[in-house]
Design an enzyme around this catalytic site. Structure first.
Site, PDB file in Angstrom:
ATOM      1  N   HIS A  64       0.760  -1.327  -0.075  1.00 35.51           N
ATOM      2  CA  HIS A  64       0.132   0.042  -0.034  1.00 35.51           C
ATOM      3  C   HIS A  64       0.768   1.120   0.054  1.00 35.51           C
ATOM      4  O   HIS A  64       0.473   2.196  -0.739  1.00 35.51           O
ATOM      5  CB  HIS A  64      -0.872  -0.226   1.289  1.00 35.51           C
ATOM      6  CG  HIS A  64      -1.984  -1.026   1.106  1.00 35.51           C
ATOM      7  ND1 HIS A  64      -2.090  -2.064   1.782  1.00 35.51           N
ATOM      8  CD2 HIS A  64      -2.916  -1.378   0.003  1.00 35.51           C
ATOM      9  CE1 HIS A  64      -3.070  -2.677   1.572  1.00 35.51           C
ATOM     10  NE2 HIS A  64      -3.732  -2.282   0.543  1.00 35.51           N
ATOM     11  N   ASP A  88     -10.330  -3.247   0.890  1.00 33.59           N
ATOM     12  CA  ASP A  88     -10.150  -3.566   2.122  1.00 33.59           C
ATOM     13  C   ASP A  88      -9.667  -2.065   2.810  1.00 33.59           C
ATOM     14  O   ASP A  88      -9.252  -2.263   4.110  1.00 33.59           O
ATOM     15  CB  ASP A  88      -8.711  -4.182   2.189  1.00 33.59           C
ATOM     16  CG  ASP A  88      -7.494  -4.037   1.361  1.00 33.59           C
ATOM     17  OD1 ASP A  88      -7.167  -2.741   1.731  1.00 33.59           O
ATOM     18  OD2 ASP A  88      -7.119  -4.679   0.570  1.00 33.59           O
ATOM     19  N   ASP A 140     -18.793  -0.325 -10.919  1.00 33.78           N
ATOM     20  CA  ASP A 140     -17.724  -0.970 -11.695  1.00 33.78           C
ATOM     21  C   ASP A 140     -16.696  -0.081 -11.850  1.00 33.78           C
ATOM     22  O   ASP A 140     -16.960   0.853 -12.611  1.00 33.78           O
ATOM     23  CB  ASP A 140     -18.360  -1.511 -12.942  1.00 33.78           C
ATOM     24  CG  ASP A 140     -17.628  -2.151 -13.734  1.00 33.78           C
ATOM     25  OD1 ASP A 140     -17.164  -1.444 -14.707  1.00 33.78           O
ATOM     26  OD2 ASP A 140     -16.972  -3.487 -13.542  1.00 33.78           O
ATOM     27  N   GLY A 141     -15.429  -0.346 -11.743  1.00 24.79           N
ATOM     28  CA  GLY A 141     -14.297   0.396 -12.067  1.00 24.79           C
ATOM     29  C   GLY A 141     -14.134   0.757 -13.730  1.00 24.79           C
ATOM     30  O   GLY A 141     -14.018   2.044 -14.095  1.00 24.79           O
ATOM     31  N   ASP A 158      -6.052  -0.698  -7.844  1.00 24.45           N
ATOM     32  CA  ASP A 158      -5.734  -1.817  -6.781  1.00 24.45           C
ATOM     33  C   ASP A 158      -6.768  -3.006  -7.250  1.00 24.45           C
ATOM     34  O   ASP A 158      -7.628  -3.436  -6.316  1.00 24.45           O
ATOM     35  CB  ASP A 158      -5.873  -1.399  -5.274  1.00 24.45           C
ATOM     36  CG  ASP A 158      -5.694  -2.233  -4.238  1.00 24.45           C
ATOM     37  OD1 ASP A 158      -5.011  -3.162  -4.570  1.00 24.45           O
ATOM     38  OD2 ASP A 158      -6.207  -1.946  -3.017  1.00 24.45           O
ATOM     39  N   PRO A 165     -13.291 -11.534 -12.469  1.00 22.09           N
ATOM     40  CA  PRO A 165     -13.887 -10.130 -12.250  1.00 22.09           C
ATOM     41  C   PRO A 165     -12.810  -9.101 -12.503  1.00 22.09           C
ATOM     42  O   PRO A 165     -12.893  -8.110 -13.168  1.00 22.09           O
ATOM     43  CB  PRO A 165     -14.715 -10.106 -11.174  1.00 22.09           C
ATOM     44  CG  PRO A 165     -14.782 -11.423 -10.560  1.00 22.09           C
ATOM     45  CD  PRO A 165     -13.719 -12.129 -11.233  1.00 22.09           C
TER      46      PRO A 165
END
Length: 291
Positions: A64, A88, A140-141, A158, A165
């Protein structure tokens, strides 16, 4: 080992790793996925999806920090950041450390993942979702960047590995639309697997991304639980000087940002763009094909 439950990772054939499961905290099985969160005495809480380790409490900071501070500090004047995925909350935790940012948009396809991680992996987000600059969009990205009319200084993808998916987040269409959403001198980064085990994924990214930007490259970091060696992060921008900044400039920006890190340093930032010869050769080969 007798009587001890184990989790075997199945990302690669004929090679892998296992984790002892001290306690199962959460498990969900559907026709599409098998999601597990469990405790391991070495790595803390571990999240796995469909046989692949996604994140652990002990080493998530490496991933990260390098995905956020490298592009943001390389840009030098970022005001707007877009995170695709990152349910997360670990990426968001690092991004909000930059007080100079004015807005942070996060697009996560599954709202249940966010809530589940806030409950079972609270150290990842550490309250970042409550930052007033953050806009969380459940969607949805790929569709978001296709329809988005905003421009961002930094875009962080990320994403999971390019199977199921997550595969669309490695597509030429996704990269093309991310480039369209980048402001002048904007920077796009994305996780790109472990080159020693997934070199074809690096080459696929070059073939699909390099036509849209002037500088398509990679940088790397050692994340222990992403098995097989150093992880690569895709780097794409029209600012050809951004990845070749003098160490003194990076040090000044880091000091000005006044952020606390456990892995990232300006010197490591600069060195992370030096790639092994076999990766450089693979990138060059893919560039030739792309052109």
């Amino acid at each position: 080992m007798q009587g001890k439950q184990q989790y075997f990772e199945t990302l690669h054939t004929a090679y892998g790793q296992y984790f002892e499961i001290d306690k199962v905290l959460y498990e969900q099985k559907t026709p599409q996925w098998h999601l597990s969160i469990f405790e391991n005495r070495q790595m803390g809480r571990v999240m796995a999806l469909n046989g692949v380790i996604q994140t652990t409490e002990r080493d998530e900071f490496v991933y990260h920090e390098m995905m956020t501070h490298v592009p943001i500090l390389a840009h030098g004047d970022a005001k707007k950041v877009l995170i695709i995925g990152g349910g997360d909350g670990g990426m968001l935790r690092e991004v909000v450390k930059h007080h100079s940012l004015e807005s942070i948009t996060m697009v996560e396809i599954d709202g249940d993942v966010v809530e589940m991680c806030r409950q079972y992996l609270p150290k990842h987000s550490s309250g970042a979702f409550d930052d007033p600059r953050v806009q969380l969009i459940i969607g949805d990205g790929l569709a978001f960047v296709r329809d988005c009319q905003e421009l961002f200084d930094v875009i962080i993808s990320d994403c999971t590995d390019p199977v199921g998916p997550g595969e669309v987040l490695f597509s030429s269409e996704f990269y093309k639309n991310c480039k369209r959403c980048l402001a002048d001198k904007g920077i796009f980064v994305a996780q790109n697997g472990v080159p020693f085990m997934q070199l074809a994924e690096v080459q696929n990214t070059v073939r699909r991304m390099s036509a849209y930007v002037k500088d398509c490259w990679f940088y790397q970091a050692a994340v222990p639980t992403y098995v097989g060696g150093n992880m690569a992060f895709a780097w794409a921008t029209d600012d050809q000087e951004a990845r070749q900044l003098p160490l003194a400039v990076l040090q000044e920006r880091f000091q000005r940002a006044a952020i606390s890190t456990r892995y990232y340093t300006p010197a490591l930032h600069q060195a992370s763009f030096a790639l092994p010869a076999y990766v450089e050769q693979a990138v060059a080969s893919a560039m030739t094909v792309a052109r």
